[in-house]
Write a protein that holds these residues in place. Structure first.
Motif, PDB file in Angstrom:
ATOM      1  N   HIS A  93      30.566  41.404  16.314  1.00 50.07           N
ATOM      2  CA  HIS A  93      31.356  40.317  17.224  1.00 50.07           C
ATOM      3  C   HIS A  93      31.153  39.396  17.866  1.00 50.07           C
ATOM      4  O   HIS A  93      31.879  39.190  18.828  1.00 50.07           O
TER       5      HIS A  93
ATOM      6  N   PRO B 108      33.476  36.988  28.903  1.00 51.87           N
ATOM      7  CA  PRO B 108      34.419  37.566  29.508  1.00 51.87           C
ATOM      8  C   PRO B 108      34.807  37.737  31.428  1.00 51.87           C
ATOM      9  O   PRO B 108      35.569  37.773  31.751  1.00 51.87           O
TER      10      PRO B 108
ATOM     11  N   ARG C 180      38.844  36.392  14.033  1.00 48.91           N
ATOM     12  CA  ARG C 180      37.878  37.227  13.930  1.00 48.91           C
ATOM     13  C   ARG C 180      37.618  36.927  15.394  1.00 48.91           C
ATOM     14  O   ARG C 180      37.381  37.702  16.346  1.00 48.91           O
ATOM     15  N   GLU C 181      37.276  35.559  15.995  1.00 42.67           N
ATOM     16  CA  GLU C 181      36.841  35.175  16.978  1.00 42.67           C
ATOM     17  C   GLU C 181      37.472  35.014  18.583  1.00 42.67           C
ATOM     18  O   GLU C 181      37.151  35.615  18.805  1.00 42.67           O
TER      19      GLU C 181
ATOM     20  N   ARG D 229      27.293  42.058  26.803  1.00 43.17           N
ATOM     21  CA  ARG D 229      28.334  42.200  26.598  1.00 43.17           C
ATOM     22  C   ARG D 229      29.918  42.677  27.312  1.00 43.17           C
ATOM     23  O   ARG D 229      30.299  42.317  28.399  1.00 43.17           O
TER      24      ARG D 229
ATOM     25  N   PHE E 177      31.298  46.697  18.773  1.00 42.27           N
ATOM     26  CA  PHE E 177      32.022  46.223  17.592  1.00 42.27           C
ATOM     27  C   PHE E 177      31.279  46.970  16.298  1.00 42.27           C
ATOM     28  O   PHE E 177      29.808  46.381  16.947  1.00 42.27           O
TER      29      PHE E 177
ATOM     30  N   LEU F  64      44.498  47.273  23.565  1.00 35.67           N
ATOM     31  CA  LEU F  64      44.532  45.677  22.574  1.00 35.67           C
ATOM     32  C   LEU F  64      45.843  45.779  21.711  1.00 35.67           C
ATOM     33  O   LEU F  64      46.276  45.240  21.308  1.00 35.67           O
TER      34      LEU F  64
ATOM     35  N   VAL G 106      38.184  39.285  19.250  1.00 35.02           N
ATOM     36  CA  VAL G 106      37.091  39.136  19.798  1.00 35.02           C
ATOM     37  C   VAL G 106      37.254  38.769  21.337  1.00 35.02           C
ATOM     38  O   VAL G 106      37.524  39.347  22.502  1.00 35.02           O
ATOM     39  N   ARG G 107      38.058  37.314  21.462  1.00 32.18           N
ATOM     40  CA  ARG G 107      37.750  36.630  23.061  1.00 32.18           C
ATOM     41  C   ARG G 107      38.733  37.521  23.085  1.00 32.18           C
ATOM     42  O   ARG G 107      38.858  37.830  24.627  1.00 32.18           O
ATOM     43  N   ALA G 108      39.911  38.066  22.728  1.00 34.77           N
ATOM     44  CA  ALA G 108      41.230  38.754  23.170  1.00 34.77           C
ATOM     45  C   ALA G 108      40.416  39.888  23.336  1.00 34.77           C
ATOM     46  O   ALA G 108      40.890  40.839  24.687  1.00 34.77           O
ATOM     47  N   SER G 109      39.584  40.867  23.251  1.00 39.70           N
ATOM     48  CA  SER G 109      38.926  41.889  23.203  1.00 39.70           C
ATOM     49  C   SER G 109      38.377  41.745  24.764  1.00 39.70           C
ATOM     50  O   SER G 109      37.568  42.916  25.378  1.00 39.70           O
ATOM     51  N   LEU G 110      37.810  40.595  24.975  1.00 39.22           N
ATOM     52  CA  LEU G 110      36.361  40.989  25.529  1.00 39.22           C
ATOM     53  C   LEU G 110      37.567  39.950  27.213  1.00 39.22           C
ATOM     54  O   LEU G 110      37.035  40.537  28.172  1.00 39.22           O
TER      55      LEU G 110
ATOM     56  N   ILE H  50      30.509  35.198  19.582  1.00 41.95           N
ATOM     57  CA  ILE H  50      31.022  34.083  19.009  1.00 41.95           C
ATOM     58  C   ILE H  50      30.452  33.243  18.482  1.00 41.95           C
ATOM     59  O   ILE H  50      29.353  32.814  19.240  1.00 41.95           O
TER      60      ILE H  50
ATOM     61  N   HIS I   4      42.779  46.042  31.078  1.00 39.43           N
ATOM     62  CA  HIS I   4      41.880  45.825  29.976  1.00 39.43           C
ATOM     63  C   HIS I   4      41.291  45.171  30.678  1.00 39.43           C
ATOM     64  O   HIS I   4      40.141  45.483  30.735  1.00 39.43           O
TER      65      HIS I   4
ATOM     66  N   PHE J 179      34.144  46.005  25.152  1.00 36.58           N
ATOM     67  CA  PHE J 179      34.034  46.650  24.086  1.00 36.58           C
ATOM     68  C   PHE J 179      33.133  46.756  23.048  1.00 36.58           C
ATOM     69  O   PHE J 179      32.236  45.614  23.667  1.00 36.58           O
TER      70      PHE J 179
ATOM     71  N   TYR K 220      37.125  34.851  31.454  1.00 39.27           N
ATOM     72  CA  TYR K 220      38.237  34.821  31.602  1.00 39.27           C
ATOM     73  C   TYR K 220      38.967  35.277  32.619  1.00 39.27           C
ATOM     74  O   TYR K 220      40.298  36.116  32.821  1.00 39.27           O
ATOM     75  N   ARG K 221      37.854  36.252  33.672  1.00 42.12           N
ATOM     76  CA  ARG K 221      37.997  37.023  35.089  1.00 42.12           C
ATOM     77  C   ARG K 221      38.338  35.758  36.017  1.00 42.12           C
ATOM     78  O   ARG K 221      38.420  36.455  37.378  1.00 42.12           O
TER      79      ARG K 221
END
Lengths: 806, 222
Positions: free
Chosen positions: B93, B107, A304-305, B154, B89, B54, A308-312, B95, B81, B87, B110-111
């Motif tokens: 979700h 996030p 799940r974590e 987030r 949820f 996704l 979530v990271r992928a979705s972020l 972490i 994306h 997103f 990641y960018r």
């Protein structure tokens, strides 16, 4: 760099928050890296590191090559041949013979025996180790009569003379003769062979005395810089041809083997060390598979974590990198613990290593070992991190998010876990089979009848110097008195003496010829020969097969008599009765050499080692062929250790200056002779035990995880009427299937491993059925035991609670 | 902004296929607030996963900001994306191992945004969502409403053009749910496109348009 730091920080935090997982993974990795570091530190010091002499690649050993005469390719040599090699070769800058030397040192304390070596001038210069104080031997000192000079080892100088430089120029009494100290070897210096020597004397060379055919010297040489081995071989072939031309009888068909020094020194230990290194590498792989499985289980809980990271916005590569980073962080942590374990393990290995392990003093942790440990850790981390990383890449994050917080186990993850556990069981089988074969070999070796009894017997070494015992007739008289004194002690059953004790690492081989069928020149058979007192056979309890033992009446001046072994009788008399026949021992063609009449045949004794084939053996009376260096053997009523004091007292009552050395029970002499095999078997046994535990933990982990994933399903089954035994059988059958597959794959690999081990095996086939069946039984039992607990837990699932929780 | 043409999704099952989405045609313009409703198993979350880039395994055409998503490689899809989508949820979700601050920062990291810029952006959003005092807490130290607040923050932190919210109030009691929906509404008023999935008619009412799914088919649009 910043993201790497971030990944590391998060990785560390995740590890802290999962202390159970972290502890198990760290211990597993530390054990794997620890044993690898320890064994690698030995391999590094013994096999990989250049020898600790400058330009060590230029150092060689030279041997007589007797292959054309049916002999060995690496035979020792004698003074005459060595001198010819040295004088006539053009491609070596230095050459020195080396032979063992154990002089008696008489001083203020009790007399002691020193371990030393006789070498030739240039020995220290050849090894780039000029004495720290004083000088090495000069060419003139090699002439007989000028050779009363010695170089002391640094430690001996420190211990015995308090590091006093004034010892240079003083005289020490060795073997009753004065020897002038001319130098102190540099601190830490060890010769490449006879590496326990702490004192060096000169090997005198007398060109007028031809000893062609004697084999008691090993030769070390330094090639001129830049000379290829082929050039050296060609040069020595020319030298050998010249010697053969001048000595057609004694030296025909004898060549020279030129062998790099390192190969010669470490050659015999290379295979066992590589086997050990291979084994610990397999253990590390098992550890890797275990941690990979733990990581996979954890990753499935973390799906799940990760989703979530992928979705972020984290790409698959980024997530895989994070998983790998976490694995490497874990591995490096485990690796550092492993290195600490390795330091301890290395010290333990050095302590347990059998005496005579070459370059043992160089074993330790250095930068190479540290880098190896760290490199192995990082590699380990990448290996066990790869499985969850790749598995994640195969997952769909959208699916994982939908499946909510419970965590899910995909079919691919489950397959990967199963493959990993099958792999580690297979590796476990391989390691266990290897260890089992060597342990069986060792057991076979221990059960070999050496030809004599080792219980209730004590041995000790004495040396009768020519200064105190100038005439050879003095020697039997001394021994007679000593034996009589010892025999009179209570508890002593028999006393004897020999010039060479079996299994002690020394042999005394001579050529011999039987009357009436002397062989062709250069084709004389060799026999191990002993000079013994009549009581020797009784003290050693060597069975008599025919005729009689030697007797006290077999004295000098009487009929020369000999006792031969069954092996000689079988090989050279083909069923005929050897008693009464005559043979020559050494100097087969020399008309002045005496004939020896065979009076008895005794059981063959394993002289050279338990695992070594026996040679023909000849015993002659010490009274008829005296020897100054003697081993006493005392057979006692009970445990012999208490007899050591009596033995020393008896010797010193006759000669207060005579050192008594190498006092040991025959049981310990026997144990020492198989110490290397014992060492390797024990290590492999320990590694196999580790592999077994890791493999069992591995299958336990997979089964436990499977049960936790199937809790709901099991609850439903039980709600539908499944009995606990049905559940138990269902879980156990899965474990059994994995174990069965692992064992089959492992057995196939073990056949290959057994072949690789074949040179180390003794009386055991590489596919020894007892070993294979035992390993399969043991591993299966361990695996079933490991599966039982998760299976039992499964039977205790309460369907009501489980389903309500859902 | 979004144009779906004949989108279908299915899984192989016992020699045939199980259909999750059937022939979905849909257009969403920038600034829309769209609600997707329907019973369990209707395909709502699957559609949201496809819309959020996704899930790339579908048939049909999906155009997102004029890019043909159906023809993009995963790497390119991931870039898209990252550039446009946030997103939210039902289960928040967040972490678990990261603090509120780090959850908001991740996030941006990641960018590949520079650290100083990240710090400024996180500080700004903490302030905007009034959660500065919670920045060093871990998710399990927050209430459900607070966690969802952080989750919305987030989702917003990269200033996405599109926010996808899957049952954003599903785990919250009504007053908390209302607060979250107000936040989303404010974002929508500021120009962010929002697509939400919900069962709750009150929550659905926040949207300008409603799409109903049943057994993978789009049965109704209003």
């Amino acid at each position: 760099m910043e993201t790497l730091r971030q990944d590391i920080r998060f990785g560390l935090r995740a590890l802290r928050r999962n202390p159970g997982f972290t502890a198990i993974a760290l211990i597993t990795i530390a054990l794997g890296i620890g044993v690898n570091t320890s064994i690698f530190s030995v391999v590094n010091a013994v096999l990989l590191r250049p020898m600790s002499y400058p330009e060590s690649g230029e150092l060689y050993m030279l041997w007589e090559n007797q292959e054309l005469r049916g002999g060995p390719a690496t035979e020792w040599t004698g003074r005459s041949t060595f001198a010819d090699w040295r004088d006539r070769s053009e491609t070596f800058s230095h050459m020195s013979a080396v032979t063992g030397w154990a002089p008696n040192l008489v001083g203020d304390d009790r007399p002691t025996v020193l371990q030393g070596a006789l070498v030739n001038p240039g020995y220290f210069a050849m090894l780039g180790a000029e004495p720290a104080i004083g000088r090495g031997f000069s060419a003139e000192e090699e002439t007989p009569g000028n050779d009363g000079v010695i170089v002391l080892g640094y430690d001996l100088w420190q211990e015995r003379f308090g590091g006093d430089e004034r010892v240079i120029g003083t005289s020490l009494t060795l073997n009753g003769e004065p020897n002038v100290v001319i130098g102190i070897a540099p601190a830490g210096f060890q010769g490449p062979i006879l590496n326990t020597a702490q004192i060096w004397g000169v090997l005198p060379i007398d060109r007028s005395n031809d000893d062609r055919g004697a084999y008691f010297l090993q030769v070390i040489a330094r090639a001129r810089p830049g000379t290829a081995t082929e050039t050296l071989e060609a040069d020595m072939a020319r030298v050998a041809a010249g010697i053969a031309q001048e000595n057609p009888t004694d030296y025909n068909d004898v060549g020279v083997t030129v062998q790099p020094l390192r190969d010669a020194v470490v050659g015999p230990i290379r295979t066992p060390l590589l086997v050990l290194l291979g084994t610990v590498a397999l253990v590390l792989l098992i550890a890797c598979a275990n941690v990979a499985n733990l990581q996979l289980a954890r990753a499935s809980v973390r799906e799940r974590e990760l989703a979530v990271r992928a979705s972020l916005g984290a790409g698959r590569g980024r997530i895989a990198r994070q998983l790998l980073t976490e694995s490497v962080v874990l591995a490096v942590g485990g690796g550092l613990l492993g290195l600490a374990l390795g330091v301890w393990g290395t010290a333990l290995l050095v302590q347990l290593a059998p005496a005579g392990l070459p370059r043992a003093n160089e074993i330790g942790l250095d930068a190479t070992v540290f880098l190896f440990g760290l490199g192995a850790s990082v590699l380990t981390g990448l290996l066990f991190g790869l499985a969850p990383a790749l598995n994640h890449v195969a997952e769909s994050s959208a699916q994982a998010l939908r499946e909510g917080t419970r965590g899910s186990s995909t079919a691919a993850g489950g397959r990967l876990r199963s493959v990993l556990v099958i792999g580690e069981l297979a590796l476990g089988v391989t390691v266990l089979v290897a260890a089992g074969l060597l342990l069986r070999s060792f057991e076979e070796m221990r059960n070999v009848d050496p030809g004599f009894r080792v219980d209730n017997a004590l041995s000790a070494r004495v040396l009768l110097p020519s200064v105190d015992y100038p005439e050879s007739e003095n020697i039997p008289a001394f021994i007679d008195q000593l034996e009589a004194r010892l025999r009179a002690r209570p508890g002593v059953r028999a006393v004897g003496a020999t010039n060479v004790l079996p299994l002690g690492g020394n042999v005394n081989d001579v050529s011999f010829g039987i009357e009436g069928r002397l062989p062709e020149p250069g084709r004389e058979p060799l026999a191990d020969s002993w000079r013994v007192t009549p009581g020797y056979f009784e003290a050693m309890r060597i069975p008599l097969i025919q005729g009689r033992y030697l007797e006290a009446t077999d004295r000098a001046g009487g009929l020369n008599v000999a006792v031969v072994s069954r092996s000689l009788a079988d090989a050279h008399f083909e069923g005929a009765d050897p008693v009464g026949k005559r043979l020559k021992v050494g100097g087969v063609r020399d008309p002045d050499s005496p004939w020896w009449t065979i009076v008895g045949v005794v059981e063959t004794v394993r002289t050279r080692g338990i695992a070594t084939a026996t040679e023909p053996e000849i015993y002659v009376p010490l009274a008829q062929m005296p020897s100054r260096a003697l081993s006493l053997v005392i057979h006692t009523d009970g445990p012999p250790a208490g007899m050591a004091t009596d033995l020393r007292e008896a010797v010193w009552a006759l000669d207060a200056n005579m050192p008594v050395s190498q006092v040991a029970t025959l049981e310990s002499v026997f144990a020492t002779s198989i110490a290397p095999q014992r060492f390797i078997s024990l290590l492999l046994g320990a590694f196999a035990a580790l592999a077994l535990v890791l493999a069992a933990v591995g299958i336990y982990g997979v089964m436990a995880f499977m049960v936790s994933q199937r809790t709901r399903e099991i609850g439903v089954r039980m709600a539908l009427g499944a009995r606990p035994n049905d559940v138990l059988a269902s879980v156990m059958s899965r474990g059994l299937l994995l174990t069965g597959l692992g064992v089959v794959v492992g057995l196939l690999a073990a056949v290959g491993a057994g072949r690789a081990l074949s040179t180390l095996l003794f009386s055991v086939s590489p596919v020894d059925p007892i070993t294979l069946v035992s390993v399969v039984t043991l591993l299966s039992a361990a695996a079933m035991f490991a599966c039982y607990w998760p299976a039992r837990r499964a039977t205790r699932v309460d369907p009501i609670i489980t389903l309500r929780a859902e | 902004m979004i144009r779906l043409k004949g989108i279908e999704k299915s899984y192989p099952y016992k020699g045939g296929r199980t259909w999750v989405l059937r022939r979905i045609d849909l257009e969403i313009a920038e600034g829309d607030f769209v609600t997707i409703t329907g019973p369990s198993g209707a395909g709502k979350s699957t559609l949201l996963g496809i819309l959020g880039l996704l899930d790339g395994a579908f048939d049909g055409e999906y155009w997102f900001v004029d890019e043909p998503v159906h023809a993009l490689k995963p790497k390119h899809r991931n870039e898209l994306h990252k550039a446009y989508i946030g997103f939210v949820f039902q289960q928040y979700h967040l972490i678990d191992d990261l603090t509120v601050y780090e959850n908001l920062e991740i996030p941006l990291s990641y960018r590949d945004i520079k650290k100083s810029e990240r710090q400024a952006t996180v500080a700004d959003i903490l302030d905007r969502f009034n959660i500065v005092g919670k920045k060093d807490l871990f998710p399990n130290q927050l209430s459900g409403g607070q966690q969802q607040q952080v989750a919305v923050a987030r989702a917003m932190i990269c200033q996405p053009k599109l926010i996808l919210a899957d049952e954003p109030t599903g785990s919250l009691h009504s007053s908390q749910g209302e607060k979250i929906m107000q936040m989303l509404k404010t974002l929508n008023d500021e120009g962010t496109t929002i697509v939400q999935v919900t069962h709750d008619p009150n929550v659905a009412a926040y949207g300008d348009r409603q799409i109903n799914l049943a057994d993978g088919w789009m049965v109704d649009e209003g």
